[in-house]
Design an enzyme around this catalytic site. Structure first.
Site, short mmCIF file in Angstrom:
data_model
loop_
_atom_site.label_atom_id
_atom_site.label_comp_id
_atom_site.label_asym_id
_atom_site.label_seq_id
_atom_site.Cartn_x
_atom_site.Cartn_y
_atom_site.Cartn_z
N HIS A 185 0.79 -1.23 0.00
CA HIS A 185 0.00 0.00 0.00
C HIS A 185 0.82 1.28 0.00
O HIS A 185 0.30 2.34 -0.37
CB HIS A 185 -0.96 0.02 1.20
CG HIS A 185 -2.27 -0.65 0.92
ND1 HIS A 185 -2.46 -1.99 1.08
CD2 HIS A 185 -3.45 -0.15 0.48
CE1 HIS A 185 -3.72 -2.30 0.75
NE2 HIS A 185 -4.33 -1.19 0.39
N GLY A 186 2.06 1.24 0.41
CA GLY A 186 2.82 2.49 0.43
C GLY A 186 4.27 2.29 0.82
O GLY A 186 4.70 1.17 1.16
#
Length: 458
Positions: free
Chosen positions: A314-315
């Site tokens: 996700h990041g």
């Protein structure tokens, strides 16, 4: 043009593309869609189009190698080993591409991460594994595989479609009624994005501008719930727009959200949230690791790996790893201890979910760990460390300004509202409401810069 909620996309690219797509014979529609998808990506990310093309060629070539070893109804041990080796090589290369660009984004410049790369790579891995499992029923042509990888409605942020869900054999159905249903979904998604998510984004931006150390505890909780709704309608809105476009083009609707805030546990929430991503991790990571049919120690390990990878996916910040670890821990605790109690007492499960999920989204939202600590100090002032709020009455102002968006968001979280729409979606009043939502969204887009979709650079 990379945003479906941009005026350039809505009034330039999309009308021209649709006119060409529906004018040409059916046998040429896939070519038009492939060319349109390449143009869409090239305009948004011209620097990375060659990388996209190279990954497409590589994955098609590796898949073709597996198909050449498919001869015979009963495969020999040698064929099975060679096919598995081809799949592993392809997956390793795909993961290496994703890891290399993620590394460049972390250590050099975040702009070096191509738009939607994670979704693109996940579809390629799905293609390779499904080819090995012989779940792709006929050998794809290059045009079909390239179209599956690059379709512009999905290449930015999903949903993550499987190859066999696409009807790439040319047997899709086209019609005015299907186009209308797809356009309705697109309008609903546009309204969620522009009229709800973008408005709620202003609340979160205001809190950042004020400084988390200056807000009151009630406003901190208000902001946490506001961010939860903002993220939900941003991503659900995008998914409806993407799926609506696919339906307009003759594909089946792919459901990506199923009212997750009506869930009774964190586990159920993530079975309903971004369903295609959850199914991808289940089918290509969790089950191959052993799934839940194993000893408790192995089950804990499998869930920990899945959620660690989910956080990393996700990041780029450490907060995403913490976010994934917290969710993994909560799901493990539900599996081993209190999950059955939550299912037996639905109200307790709902309260538990609505209290915990916004806290996890705060971890997701704040990349600076020091600021994250300050925000949690505001949420739980008894822990200390956040100081004294500048304005203890700030919640009054913000609740007055944003209550209408909270009410609308809460109503849309209720499954009965969607059921009502499905039952009456062809009623003239509903049609008029959708027309109003479309043009109101256009008004807001034309009078403001707009916010990009939050998942664009995953």
């Amino acid at each position: 043009m990379v945003s479906f909620s941009s005026l350039e996309f809505l009034f330039r690219f999309l009308p021209v593309f649709l006119m060409i797509y529906f004018v040409v014979p059916n046998k040429l529609k896939d070519i038009v869609l492939l060319i349109g998808s390449i143009i869409f990506y090239a305009v948004g990310e011209p620097v990375f189009i060659l990388a996209l093309a190279a990954a497409t060629l590589m994955n098609y070539w590796m898949g073709t190698k597996m198909w050449k070893l498919n001869e015979g109804f009963q495969l020999s041990d040698w064929q099975k080993k060679r096919r598995k080796r081809c799949m592993i090589e392809a997956v390793v290369l795909d993961v290496a591409i994703l890891a290399a660009f993620k590394g460049l984004a972390i250590f050099v410049d975040n702009r070096l991460l191509p738009m939607g790369l994670s979704f693109y790579i996940f579809k390629m891995i799905s293609y390779q594994v499904d080819t090995l499992r012989r779940e792709i029923w006929s050998k794809p042509k290059f045009q079909q595989a390239a179209l599956y990888f690059t379709m512009f409605p999905q290449v930015v942020s999903g949903p993550i479609m499987r190859y066999n869900e696409g009807g790439f054999d040319g047997k899709r159905e086209y019609g005015l009624q299907q186009f209308e249903e797809g356009f309705k979904l697109f309008v609903i998604g546009l309204g969620m994005k522009v009229l709800l998510a973008d408005r709620l984004a202003i609340l979160w931006n205001d809190l950042q501008m004020i400084g988390f150390q200056s807000i009151s505890t009630p406003l901190a909780w208000f902001g946490a719930f506001g961010y939860s709704l903002r993220l939900y309608f941003d991503f659900w809105g995008y998914s409806l727009m993407a799926s609506g476009l696919m339906v307009m083009l003759g594909f089946d609707f792919i459901e990506n959200f199923d009212h997750p805030y009506a869930s009774r546990s964190i586990s159920e929430f993530y079975r309903r949230w971004h369903m295609t991503l959850g199914n991808w991790f289940r089918d290509y990571v969790y089950i191959p690791l052993g799934g839940s049919r194993c000893r408790k120690g192995r089950l804990i390990f499998n869930l920990a790996i899945v959620w660690l990878l989910t956080g990393i996916w996700h990041g780029n910040g450490l907060n995403y790893v913490i976010w994934g670890a917290v969710l993994g821990l909560l799901i493990i605790l539900e599996k081993l201890f209190y999950g059955k109690i939550l299912n037996k007492v639905p109200v307790l499960g709902n309260i538990y979910l609505l209290a915990v999920i916004p806290l996890t989204w705060v971890i997701f939202a704040i990349t600076d760990l020091q600021q994250l600590g300050i925000y949690f100090g505001r949420l739980f002032p008894l822990t200390g460390g956040a100081g004294i709020a500048v304005n203890q009455q700030d919640i009054i102002k913000y609740s007055q300004n944003y209550s209408v968006y909270f009410i609308a968001g809460i109503l849309l979280c209720i499954p009965a509202v969607s059921e009502f729409y499905k039952k009456h979606r062809n009623h003239p009043v509903i049609i008029m409401a959708l027309v109003f939502i479309f043009w109101l969204s256009i008004y807001f887009l034309s009078s403001s810069a707009g916010n990009p979709f939050m998942y664009l650079n995953f």
